[in-house]
Design a protein around this motif. Structure first.
Motif, mmCIF file in Angstrom:
data_model
loop_
_atom_site.group_PDB
_atom_site.id
_atom_site.type_symbol
_atom_site.label_atom_id
_atom_site.label_comp_id
_atom_site.label_asym_id
_atom_site.label_seq_id
_atom_site.Cartn_x
_atom_site.Cartn_y
_atom_site.Cartn_z
ATOM 1 N N LEU A 1 4.192 5.604 -5.576
ATOM 2 C CA LEU A 1 4.191 5.603 -7.039
ATOM 3 C C LEU A 1 3.152 6.581 -7.593
ATOM 4 O O LEU A 1 3.418 7.303 -8.560
ATOM 5 C CB LEU A 1 3.921 4.196 -7.564
ATOM 6 N N ILE A 2 1.972 6.602 -6.983
ATOM 7 C CA ILE A 2 0.920 7.524 -7.422
ATOM 8 C C ILE A 2 1.385 8.965 -7.253
ATOM 9 O O ILE A 2 1.208 9.809 -8.153
ATOM 10 C CB ILE A 2 -0.381 7.281 -6.635
ATOM 11 N N GLU A 3 1.983 9.269 -6.108
ATOM 12 C CA GLU A 3 2.480 10.628 -5.869
ATOM 13 C C GLU A 3 3.593 10.986 -6.850
ATOM 14 O O GLU A 3 3.646 12.118 -7.354
ATOM 15 C CB GLU A 3 3.000 10.732 -4.430
ATOM 16 N N GLY B 1 5.229 14.066 -11.527
ATOM 17 C CA GLY B 1 5.888 14.087 -12.825
ATOM 18 C C GLY B 1 4.977 14.539 -13.940
ATOM 19 O O GLY B 1 5.374 15.303 -14.823
ATOM 20 N N TYR B 2 3.727 14.091 -13.898
ATOM 21 C CA TYR B 2 2.756 14.458 -14.939
ATOM 22 C C TYR B 2 2.508 15.970 -14.953
ATOM 23 O O TYR B 2 2.590 16.622 -16.005
ATOM 24 C CB TYR B 2 1.448 13.713 -14.718
ATOM 25 N N PHE B 3 2.203 16.542 -13.787
ATOM 26 C CA PHE B 3 1.913 17.972 -13.731
ATOM 27 C C PHE B 3 3.168 18.807 -13.957
ATOM 28 O O PHE B 3 3.083 19.927 -14.469
ATOM 29 C CB PHE B 3 1.265 18.319 -12.390
ATOM 30 N N ILE C 1 0.832 -1.204 0.000
ATOM 31 C CA ILE C 1 0.000 0.000 0.000
ATOM 32 C C ILE C 1 0.869 1.257 0.000
ATOM 33 O O ILE C 1 0.612 2.212 -0.744
ATOM 34 C CB ILE C 1 -0.939 0.006 1.222
ATOM 35 N N ILE C 2 1.919 1.247 0.813
ATOM 36 C CA ILE C 2 2.828 2.400 0.856
ATOM 37 C C ILE C 2 3.539 2.570 -0.487
ATOM 38 O O ILE C 2 3.679 3.683 -1.001
ATOM 39 C CB ILE C 2 3.863 2.235 1.981
ATOM 40 N N CYS D 1 5.486 18.194 -3.028
ATOM 41 C CA CYS D 1 5.629 18.400 -1.586
ATOM 42 C C CYS D 1 5.128 17.173 -0.822
ATOM 43 O O CYS D 1 5.776 16.705 0.121
ATOM 44 C CB CYS D 1 4.851 19.644 -1.165
ATOM 45 N N LEU D 2 3.989 16.643 -1.258
ATOM 46 C CA LEU D 2 3.428 15.445 -0.628
ATOM 47 C C LEU D 2 4.383 14.265 -0.758
ATOM 48 O O LEU D 2 4.630 13.525 0.211
ATOM 49 C CB LEU D 2 2.081 15.113 -1.268
#
Length: 283
Positions: free
Chosen positions: A45-47, A52-54, A39-40, A150-151
């Motif tokens: 990976l999502i963060e 990277g996308y933005f 889960i971590i 930042c997150l």
């Protein structure tokens, strides 16, 4: 107009550095993983992908100034005037500037960037990290990049701290120091995450304040030198429409430039908000 080669190359170098640092950090956590659950890992990976996308989306997409027929209509409004008591005409809206480099009459909130060599609508600032300027059409992408970066930094810092604590306790319990070589590398990555986290976190807070008050970095830091702002009282900002409307204009513009027509001077009302008023100002 294409971005100058030196600006483009500096932006590419920053992208390579940032993505390399994030990749090394992820590999470090995966290689030294112990309590790093699935889960971590998915969360990190999502963060990472979101940041990277933005980051890529906000690169050099600030928009082009409105011209031709729409510009003419704005010009008719911007030069409105009325006759004063002395018989002379008193301007009710500020004049617009002409860009000598681009040979255009600039819409309000537009500034020529000497590094990008073009005019940027709702100019915020030139950012070498993205290899271009932050303007009206990519300010939301820039804010989202700061948010997820930042997150990610502070989430990764927490995981590096967990790794360091785990190996320290493990060595103490079993009376050996086989994991000591890991400590220095983990500390380096943790310090990098902390540094980037403080940097992006400060920018995130600052740009959140700017968005809520309807300002840009340029308008905030250079107000005394901007003619269309000096036209109004010191604590009045002509493009502050309230928190909700300011957020809508920043995040939900559908990639369409706004017509920033300023209010007439005799119709303005005094503004007062927690950031900027006649009693105190943080701006």
């Amino acid at each position: 107009m294409a971005v100058p080669l030196q600006v483009y190359e500096l932006g590419n170098a920053c992208k390579k550095f940032l993505f390399s640092a994030e990749l090394i950090g992820m590999l470090t956590l995966l290689t030294f993983q112990n309590k790093l659950t699935l889960i971590i890992g998915i969360r990190l990976l999502i963060e990472t992908f979101a940041a990277g996308y933005f980051y890529l989306k906000c690169s050099d997409s600030a928009g082009e100034p409105i011209q031709e027929q729409q510009d003419y209509e704005m010009g008719e409004i911007s030069f409105s005037s009325q006759r004063g008591d002395n018989g002379q005409f008193e301007s009710q809206t500020p004049d617009r500037n002409e860009c000598q480099e681009c040979k255009i009459v600039q819409p309000y909130r537009t500034k020529h960037c000497s590094k990008c060599q073009k005019c940027i609508p709702k100019y915020d600032h030139h950012c070498f990290w993205i290899g271009g300027c932050v303007g009206e059409l990519n300010h939301r992408m820039y804010w989202l990049f700061l948010f997820f970066q930042c997150l990610l930094c502070f989430d990764a810092l927490l995981q590096f701290q967990n790794q360091f604590t785990f190996y320290s306790i493990y060595d103490e319990e079993f009376g050996h120091d086989q994991y000591q070589p890991y400590y220095f590398f983990i500390l380096i990555m943790a310090a990098t995450s902390f540094g980037f986290g403080i940097f992006t976190g400060t920018l995130l807070i600052y740009h959140t304040m700017l968005i809520l008050t309807g300002k840009t970095t340029w308008e905030h830091t250079k107000r005394d030198k901007i003619s269309y702002l000096n036209f109004y009282p010191k604590y009045y900002h002509p493009y502050n429409y309230g928190f909700i409307e300011n957020i809508k204009l920043t995040f939900f513009h559908k990639s369409i430039l706004s017509h920033w027509i300023p209010p007439q001077k005799d119709q303005i009302q005094e503004q007062c908000n927690i950031f900027d008023n006649k009693y105190y100002s943080c701006c």
